[in-house]
Design an enzyme around this catalytic site. Structure first.
Site, PDB file in Angstrom:
ATOM      1  N   ARG A  37      47.299  22.378  29.765  1.00 44.49           N
ATOM      2  CA  ARG A  37      47.940  21.254  29.079  1.00 44.49           C
ATOM      3  C   ARG A  37      49.432  21.498  28.852  1.00 44.49           C
ATOM      4  NH1 ARG A  37      43.480  18.940  24.769  1.00 44.49           N
ATOM      5  NH2 ARG A  37      42.441  17.585  26.268  1.00 44.49           N
ATOM      6  N   LYS A 199      27.388  13.859  25.370  1.00 51.21           N
ATOM      7  CA  LYS A 199      27.835  12.786  24.472  1.00 51.21           C
ATOM      8  C   LYS A 199      27.778  11.417  25.157  1.00 51.21           C
ATOM      9  CE  LYS A 199      31.586  14.984  23.123  1.00 51.21           C
ATOM     10  NZ  LYS A 199      32.917  15.124  22.585  1.00 51.21           N
ATOM     11  N   GLY A 355      36.443  16.750  28.388  1.00 51.52           N
ATOM     12  CA  GLY A 355      36.881  17.941  27.667  1.00 51.52           C
ATOM     13  C   GLY A 355      36.133  19.189  28.095  1.00 51.52           C
ATOM     14  N   GLY A 376      37.904  12.149  25.855  1.00 53.13           N
ATOM     15  CA  GLY A 376      37.641  10.883  25.182  1.00 53.13           C
ATOM     16  C   GLY A 376      38.616   9.789  25.604  1.00 53.13           C
TER      17      GLY A 376
HETATM   18  P1  ADP Z   1      32.604  16.239  28.484  1.00 54.63           P
HETATM   19  O1  ADP Z   1      33.343  16.859  27.311  1.00 54.63           O
HETATM   20  O2  ADP Z   1      33.019  16.849  29.776  1.00 54.63           O
HETATM   21  O3  ADP Z   1      32.680  14.754  28.482  1.00 54.63           O
HETATM   22  P2  ADP Z   1      30.125  16.395  27.004  1.00 54.63           P
HETATM   23  O4  ADP Z   1      30.882  16.783  25.780  1.00 54.63           O
HETATM   24  O5  ADP Z   1      29.486  15.067  27.018  1.00 54.63           O
HETATM   25  O6  ADP Z   1      31.049  16.589  28.306  1.00 54.63           O
HETATM   26  O7  ADP Z   1      28.941  17.434  27.260  1.00 54.63           O
HETATM   27  C1  ADP Z   1      29.172  18.789  27.482  1.00 54.63           C
HETATM   28  C2  ADP Z   1      28.022  19.585  26.943  1.00 54.63           C
HETATM   29  O8  ADP Z   1      26.793  19.123  27.458  1.00 54.63           O
HETATM   30  C3  ADP Z   1      28.102  21.050  27.329  1.00 54.63           C
HETATM   31  O9  ADP Z   1      28.336  21.820  26.168  1.00 54.63           O
HETATM   32  C4  ADP Z   1      26.725  21.341  27.936  1.00 54.63           C
HETATM   33  O10 ADP Z   1      26.174  22.573  27.496  1.00 54.63           O
HETATM   34  C5  ADP Z   1      25.902  20.196  27.423  1.00 54.63           C
HETATM   35  N1  ADP Z   1      24.730  19.939  28.273  1.00 54.63           N
HETATM   36  C6  ADP Z   1      24.708  19.616  29.570  1.00 54.63           C
HETATM   37  N2  ADP Z   1      23.451  19.508  30.013  1.00 54.63           N
HETATM   38  C7  ADP Z   1      22.636  19.786  28.978  1.00 54.63           C
HETATM   39  C8  ADP Z   1      21.236  19.839  28.785  1.00 54.63           C
HETATM   40  N3  ADP Z   1      20.405  19.588  29.792  1.00 54.63           N
HETATM   41  N4  ADP Z   1      20.760  20.159  27.567  1.00 54.63           N
HETATM   42  C9  ADP Z   1      21.613  20.408  26.546  1.00 54.63           C
HETATM   43  N5  ADP Z   1      22.947  20.373  26.657  1.00 54.63           N
HETATM   44  C10 ADP Z   1      23.466  20.064  27.846  1.00 54.63           C
HETATM   45 MG    MG Z   2      32.811  17.383  25.332  1.00 53.24          MG
END
Ligand code: ADP
Ligand code: MG
Length: 398
Positions: A37, A199, A355, A376
């Site tokens: 960043r 999320k 993120g 986000g």
């Molecule tokens: P991003 O920040 O890239 O948008 P998210 O915050 O939505 O992604 O999700 C990331 C998290 O999702 C990671 O910490 C990962 O461990 C968790 N995750 C992915 N697959 C699973 C799963 N099957 N069960 C529990 N947690 C999961």
């Molecule tokens: Mg995230």
């Protein structure tokens, strides 16, 4: 409302330019684990320096909750920035007040000052007018380059922009908008979206908004289990977001009406404990025993997802395919990252945001068309929403 003003159109020579960046970097015991960043902010800083501006930089870091938290000081960022720029970055640990006001007024052309973490002040998150006024006194021009925080209506991203007449978007902000906008404008088909992570709340609006444009939707990560649950498939102890299940229900007809092919995993990696060296096995979807949970996509799914990615001309990916923080549950995520790199080499338009997803590329040499700095913010942008910190740059101050 006018078009988004660009930093290129400003006359900054000799002026005090107050700049909002997103220097929210991962820190461990005062050590910056990933400075992407900061590096992404350099074009704007270097440009202002070259043009002879007096540069006052601000950012938040972490979630100090409106009070001073020593571990979340921007001091290490000031040090790293001065290394990257090969130039002194003044830092005195204050955000507003007499001392910082005086330093800002005494800056010479091309000199740099970094304010302390804006979230140490309770007025930041509350978009407090008094705090915004004190920030606004520090500069006569405002530049916002903090795309990753553009979905936040805070004093340093919004309030201050309601007060300073001359304002514009920085180079990173412009680059993010330009690249992400390509997805909103009907990019080259086939257009595939890969979604994972946990999320769901922020991801469902992206599906709804882009459904008319996309051809394929590939679902992995914890999102999988919500979709499977809605299809009446038992998911054992896998992660579910119960409150969002009704929203998933709305997604199916939208995908159908827009002829979007939905791909859910065919096989899964399951475990009985999410930790290093836990037992795990690969099973077909639908066979998760009680007490076990899905933590990654299986090899057949990886193969299928790879094929679709490599047949696509545009791919957007957000959200890891599994619990990628723990090996070997990172396999699906790493394989998708590799496929994205191959697709880029084949000439596809490849974009990644998120993120957590962005961490997959830290230190890797996988090439993408665009790796967003926004999580986000990128998702909200792709949901078709106006981001407040961008909108306010277009509004004129009377
Ligand atoms: P991003 O920040 O890239 O948008 P998210 O915050 O939505 O992604 O999700 C990331 C998290 O999702 C990671 O910490 C990962 O461990 C968790 N995750 C992915 N697959 C699973 C799963 N099957 N069960 C529990 N947690 C999961
Ligand atoms: Mg995230």
């Amino acid at each position: 409302m006018r078009d988004l003003p660009s930093i290129r159109d400003l006359d900054v020579k000799g002026k005090r330019v107050l700049c909002r960046f997103d220097f929210n970097v991962p820190l461990k015991q005062g050590f910056i684990e990933d400075d992407r960043r900061l590096k992404e902010s350099l074009p704007t800083i270097r440009y202002l320096k070259r043009e002879g501006a007096k540069i006052i930089m601000m950012s938040h870091l972490g979630r100090p909750g409106g009070t001073k938290v020593r571990e979340l000081s921007l001091a290490p960022v000031a040090k790293r920035l001065s290394e990257l720029l090969d130039s002194e970055v003044k830092f005195v640990g204050e955000i507003v007040g007499d001392e910082i006001q005086k330093i800002s007024e005494e800056l010479k052309e091309g000199e740099l000052l970094l304010l302390e973490n804006t979230r140490f002040h309770p007025g930041e998150k509350g978009n407090d007018i008094g705090f915004s006024e004190n920030l606004a006194k520090l500069g006569s021009i405002y530049v916002n380059d903090a795309f990753a925080t553009a979905h936040r209506k805070h004093a340093s991203t919004y309030g201050v922009a309601t007060l300073i007449k001359e304002k514009a978007a920085g180079f990173l902000m412009l680059k993010e908008i330009e690249n992400l906008s390509k997805l909103l404008k009907g990019p080259p088909p086939p257009f595939s979206i890969v979604l994972g992570g946990a999320k769901m709340k922020t991801k469902i609006p992206v599906i709804k908004n882009l459904a008319p444009l996309m051809d394929n939707l590939l679902i992995g990560g914890a999102m999988t289990y919500n979709f499977l649950n809605k299809k009446g498939i038992d998911v054992g102890d896998s992660l579910l977001e119960e409150s969002l299940l009704p929203e998933i229900e709305e997604v199916f007809p939208i995908l159908r009406d827009n002829n979007v092919n939905l791909y859910l995993p065919m096989d899964l990696v399951i475990t009985d404990r999410i930790e290093e060296r836990a037992k795990w096995k690969v099973i077909p979807v639908g066979d998760i025993p009680c007490g076990w949970k899905g933590v990654d996509i299986g090899p057949k799914t990886i193969q299928k997802f790879r094929e679709i990615i490599l047949e696509s001309k545009t791919i957007f990916w957000n959200g890891p395919m599994g619990v990628f923080e723990i090996s070997p549950f990172d396999k699906g995520t790493l394989e998708i990252a590799t496929a994205m790199g191959e697709a880029t080499k084949e000439g596809a338009l490849t974009l990644v945001g998120g993120g957590d997803t962005d961490k997959v590329f830290t230190g890797s040499d996988i090439e993408l068309s665009h790796l967003s700095t926004g999580g986000g913010a990128a998702l909200l942008f792709l949901s078709g929403e106006e981001l407040p910190a961008i909108s306010i740059l277009k509004e004129e101050v009377r």
